[in-house]
Design an enzyme around this catalytic site. Structure first.
Site, mmCIF file in Angstrom:
data_model
loop_
_atom_site.group_PDB
_atom_site.id
_atom_site.type_symbol
_atom_site.label_atom_id
_atom_site.label_comp_id
_atom_site.label_asym_id
_atom_site.label_seq_id
_atom_site.Cartn_x
_atom_site.Cartn_y
_atom_site.Cartn_z
ATOM 1 N N LYS A 101 35.051 44.431 45.873
ATOM 2 C CA LYS A 101 36.408 44.850 46.230
ATOM 3 C C LYS A 101 37.137 45.262 44.953
ATOM 4 C CE LYS A 101 40.911 43.113 47.489
ATOM 5 N NZ LYS A 101 41.747 42.072 48.074
ATOM 6 N N ASN A 210 44.051 36.154 53.334
ATOM 7 C CA ASN A 210 43.948 34.962 52.485
ATOM 8 C C ASN A 210 45.173 34.053 52.652
ATOM 9 O OD1 ASN A 210 42.780 34.405 49.060
ATOM 10 N ND2 ASN A 210 43.582 32.940 50.514
#
Lengths: 258, 67
Positions: A101, A210
């Site tokens: 990422k 998250n």
């Protein structure tokens, strides 16, 4: 990218369309339990210096086995292309991770991505054989440029990282979904499970979460809620919603009214 | 003795120890880590060969929780 039941990014097949981050949890135990409850096959991880002063301190890998769950190394905290490239090259050396990422930040207060540096880094990483999932603004033009540069997935923000403000620009996310052939995964800014459902209803291929899980009062229950929210949103999208009408339409027939 | 910088901290080690020896000293030889020596990433199979000399800068990184 809407027909398959699994999420295919480059050559990887993921059963879950939910990818979760592993930051901000109270303990590694809580991280592992939340990841399990989320049903995610892939988690994001950061690359940092080893704490050389404390040899016995537990590490993430003691709790999340990278052989059982896919690690997606990120470049969180990188503000230049060079820093991001350095981080991901180290990640690749660590265990052969090619799927990564990329995030190159441009501003400390908003953590907004610097798209010029991001595009530059994407081109280099693609050339080096990385499969790059790119965190980006919800600007359709830059999303297109990233796709043309060989990004394996486009990951527009819903709102600033860790803000929990949810999807602020549904129109742009929709445009990106419609124009993009590689998976589109909403990353950053999701605040609660219904935000994930909305992203999936817009036709996104996945969601990365998250803070919304880690900062919930009960992260494990919230992880499970996100699992269901993503499945629900996906099914809703595939079902094809009814048309919106400006006036009421009765649900019961008029015939036989007494 | 050699004075080196490990993860930003100044430390003193024995002359001519290898990167593998350094990892062993910190009980990291079995952990998944990556090493940068003076800004260059060192492939794993060179850890035993590569010796650390005075004024080297070594970075040892691993994965931690992140979003």
């Amino acid at each position: 990218m809407i027909k398959k039941n699994f999420l295919k990014i480059a050559n990887q097949n993921l059963k879950s369309r939910l990818i979760v981050g592993t930051g901000k949890y109270k303990s590694f135990k809580e991280t592992a339990e939340a990841v399990k409850a989320s049903g995610a096959d892939m988690v994001t991880v950061a690359v940092r210096r080893v704490n050389i002063l404390d040899k016995k301190k537990p590490i993430l890998m003691d709790y999340l086995n990278p052989k059982k769950i896919k690690y997606l190394p990120n470049t969180a905290g990188c503000f230049t292309s060079d820093d991001a490239l350095r981080t991901l090259r180290l990640a690749r050396e660590m265990g052969g991770w090619k799927m990564v990422k990329l995030e190159v930040l441009g501003d400390k207060k908003t953590l907004y991505p610097d798209m010029i540096e991001t595009l530059k880094s994407t081109k280099v990483l693609v050339k080096e054989g990385f499969k790059v999932l790119v965190y980006c603004t919800d600007d359709p033009l830059f999303a297109k440029k990233l796709e043309d540069a060989g990004a394996s997935a486009i990951m527009p923000l819903a709102s600033p990282i860790g803000s929990g403000l949810g999807i602020q620009n549904k129109v742009n996310i929709s445009i990106i979904v419609k124009q993009t052939k590689v998976p589109v995964i909403v990353d950053a800014g999701i605040g609660t499970a219904s935000d994930a459902t909305i992203a999936m209803e817009l036709g996104c291929d996945g969601v990365l979460v998250n803070s919304a899980i880690a900062n919930a009062n009960n992260p494990i229950l919230m992880a499970s809620s996100f699992k269901n929210a993503v499945i629900s949103g996906r099914q809703s999208f595939l079902s094809g919603r009814m048309k919106k009408n400006y006036f009421a339409k009765a649900s019961s027939p008029k015939k036989g009214i007494i | 003795m050699a004075k080196i910088q490990l993860n930003g901290k100044k430390i003193t080690i024995k002359q001519k120890i290898s990167l593998f020896d350094l990892l062993k000293k910190y009980k990291l030889e079995k952990k998944k880590v990556a090493i940068e020596l003076n800004g260059i990433i060192i492939p794993k199979d060179l850890y035993k060969k590569k010796e650390i000399v005075n004024r080297d800068k070594v970075e040892v990184v691993h994965f931690i929780g992140g979003g």
